[in-house]
Design a protein around this motif. Structure first.
Motif, short mmCIF file in Angstrom:
data_model
loop_
_atom_site.label_atom_id
_atom_site.label_comp_id
_atom_site.label_asym_id
_atom_site.label_seq_id
_atom_site.Cartn_x
_atom_site.Cartn_y
_atom_site.Cartn_z
N GLN A 149 0.81 -1.22 0.00
CA GLN A 149 0.00 0.00 0.00
C GLN A 149 0.85 1.27 0.00
O GLN A 149 0.64 2.17 -0.83
CB GLN A 149 -0.97 -0.02 1.18
CG GLN A 149 -2.06 1.05 1.12
CD GLN A 149 -1.61 2.40 1.66
OE1 GLN A 149 -0.62 2.45 2.41
NE2 GLN A 149 -2.28 3.46 1.28
N PRO A 150 1.83 1.42 0.91
CA PRO A 150 2.64 2.65 0.87
C PRO A 150 3.46 2.81 -0.40
O PRO A 150 3.66 3.93 -0.88
CB PRO A 150 3.53 2.53 2.11
CG PRO A 150 3.53 1.09 2.48
CD PRO A 150 2.19 0.57 2.07
N SER A 155 1.16 3.89 -3.17
CA SER A 155 0.80 5.29 -2.94
C SER A 155 1.93 6.22 -3.38
O SER A 155 1.69 7.26 -4.01
CB SER A 155 0.49 5.49 -1.46
OG SER A 155 0.17 6.84 -1.19
N ARG A 205 2.46 6.93 -7.26
CA ARG A 205 1.61 7.91 -7.93
C ARG A 205 2.18 9.33 -7.82
O ARG A 205 1.60 10.26 -8.37
CB ARG A 205 0.20 7.87 -7.34
CG ARG A 205 -0.50 6.54 -7.49
CD ARG A 205 -2.01 6.69 -7.32
NE ARG A 205 -2.34 7.25 -6.01
CZ ARG A 205 -2.63 6.52 -4.94
NH1 ARG A 205 -2.58 5.21 -5.00
NH2 ARG A 205 -2.94 7.10 -3.79
N ARG A 206 3.29 9.47 -7.10
CA ARG A 206 3.85 10.80 -6.89
C ARG A 206 5.19 11.01 -7.60
O ARG A 206 5.85 12.02 -7.39
CB ARG A 206 4.06 11.04 -5.39
CG ARG A 206 2.79 10.97 -4.56
CD ARG A 206 1.86 12.13 -4.85
NE ARG A 206 2.50 13.39 -4.51
CZ ARG A 206 2.08 14.57 -4.95
NH1 ARG A 206 1.03 14.65 -5.78
NH2 ARG A 206 2.70 15.68 -4.61
N GLU A 257 7.70 13.39 -0.07
CA GLU A 257 7.82 12.05 -0.64
C GLU A 257 9.15 11.41 -0.22
O GLU A 257 9.22 10.20 0.02
CB GLU A 257 7.71 12.10 -2.16
CG GLU A 257 6.29 12.25 -2.69
CD GLU A 257 5.68 13.60 -2.42
OE1 GLU A 257 4.45 13.67 -2.22
OE2 GLU A 257 6.44 14.59 -2.39
N SER A 299 -8.10 8.18 0.94
CA SER A 299 -6.79 8.18 1.62
C SER A 299 -5.76 9.04 0.91
O SER A 299 -4.79 9.49 1.53
CB SER A 299 -6.28 6.75 1.74
OG SER A 299 -6.17 6.15 0.45
N CYS A 300 -5.93 9.27 -0.38
CA CYS A 300 -4.99 10.12 -1.12
C CYS A 300 -5.43 11.58 -0.99
O CYS A 300 -6.49 11.96 -1.51
CB CYS A 300 -4.92 9.71 -2.59
SG CYS A 300 -3.78 10.73 -3.55
N MET A 326 -8.45 3.59 -1.84
CA MET A 326 -7.66 2.43 -2.25
C MET A 326 -8.39 1.15 -1.90
O MET A 326 -9.04 1.05 -0.85
CB MET A 326 -6.28 2.43 -1.59
CG MET A 326 -5.38 3.53 -2.08
SD MET A 326 -3.65 3.25 -1.64
CE MET A 326 -3.20 1.92 -2.74
N ARG A 340 -4.47 -1.27 -4.73
CA ARG A 340 -4.38 -0.29 -5.82
C ARG A 340 -5.40 0.83 -5.64
O ARG A 340 -6.42 0.66 -4.97
CB ARG A 340 -4.58 -0.97 -7.17
CG ARG A 340 -5.88 -1.71 -7.35
CD ARG A 340 -6.01 -2.23 -8.79
NE ARG A 340 -4.93 -3.12 -9.12
CZ ARG A 340 -4.98 -4.44 -8.99
NH1 ARG A 340 -6.06 -5.01 -8.51
NH2 ARG A 340 -3.96 -5.18 -9.32
N SER A 341 -5.11 1.94 -6.27
CA SER A 341 -5.99 3.10 -6.20
C SER A 341 -7.22 2.88 -7.08
O SER A 341 -7.14 2.30 -8.17
CB SER A 341 -5.25 4.35 -6.68
OG SER A 341 -6.09 5.47 -6.70
#
Length: 275
Positions: free
Chosen positions: A172-173, A176, A179-180, A188, A231-232, A239, A260-261
């Motif tokens: 999960q992390p 996440s 995506r950045r 980040e 969460s984003c 997610m 996944r998102s």
């Protein structure tokens, strides 16, 4: 880029005596000094070998000297250890069950040391795999390009490999953070170092698969699905996480898992659960 990658791979393989078979783009041959033959099949970064056992082992040992992680393999007899694509596999066949342990301690050590060298600091031990991002209005530093702006893809890819093989808690992390990569800032950096600090602290952990002979007639497939809500903080998307398990009275086998998102933005937690 694919053509250049193939050229580079052919050159690396040839340097240790593993040569591509004429007319094939993915098959390589290796011959030992006593004439034993191994065939190595390659799909992107996945390797599989067939042929004489000693030749295959020798070929993969040689490939290990030119690969980022050592793709060595061994005959997985009961009670033995093997190293397959960076994953340590321990197979034990007992009187009551078959047990398989998988972990990537050496792979974790390699990459956590690499990020420590890149950052010039020792990773702090972390008890959680991820940490919440700062809101854009809370920290001015999120707008400043991060130290790992140019290497984020490499470090995310390395940790994603572990997340998909032996470290589900990282998934999960890492997803996440992935995506950045096009808007990478100092926050980040902080989140990436936190995730790597957890990985370093839990490097020896992995996945255990256990099948009891007495359960074979009554095994069932279970699917567990859950989601968070918004969460984003950048896209307000939720997610979804899921895992599939083969279960019996004492049998526990993790077959697959994902995090996944969601493609759309849910307007309530109930909607996020049904997307």
């Amino acid at each position: 880029s694919g053509f250049l990658y193939e050229q580079h791979r052919d050159a690396c393989f040839a340097s240790v005596g593993v040569k591509r078979i004429k007319g094939s783009k993915s098959l390589y041959i290796y011959k030992t000094a006593d004439g034993k033959v191994a065939i190595v099949g390659v799909f992107v970064d996945d390797h599989i070998g067939c042929g004489h056992k000693n030749a295959v082992a020798e070929a993969f040992d040689r490939l290990g000297t030119v690969c980022t992680y050592k793709p060595a393999t061994t005959d997985l007899a009961s009670g033995s250890w093997g190293l397959i694509l960076g994953v340590h596999v321990h197979l034990h066949v007992g009187p009551e069950c078959v047990l398989i342990d998988m972990h990537q301690s050496e792979y974790a050590k390699h990459w956590t040391q690499k990020i420590e060298q890149a950052s010039g600091m020792t990773l702090r031990a972390c008890t959680t795999p991820g940490t919440a991002p700062y809101k854009p209005t809370e920290k001015q530093s999120v707008q400043t390009p991060g130290e790992f702006q140019n290497t984020a893809r490499m470090f995310i890819g390395a940790s994603l490999h572990a997340a998909r093989f032996t470290q589900p808690k990282l998934l999960q992390p890492v997803v996440s953070l992935s995506r950045r990569v096009t808007a990478w800032g100092r926050d980040e950096d902080r989140r990436l170092l936190h995730t790597y600090g957890f990985w370093k602290q839990h490097a020896d952990e992995g996945i255990r698969l256990t099948v009891y002979y007495s359960d074979i007639g009554g095994l069932q497939l279970d699917m567990y699905v859950d989601s968070d809500y918004a969460s984003c903080i950048f896209s307000m998307k939720s997610m979804t996480g899921c895992c599939a398990m083969l279960r019996g009275a004492r049998t526990k086998v993790l077959l697959d898992y994902a995090s996944r998102s969601q493609a759309s933005t849910s307007k309530s937690s109930g909607e996020a659960e049904t997307v």
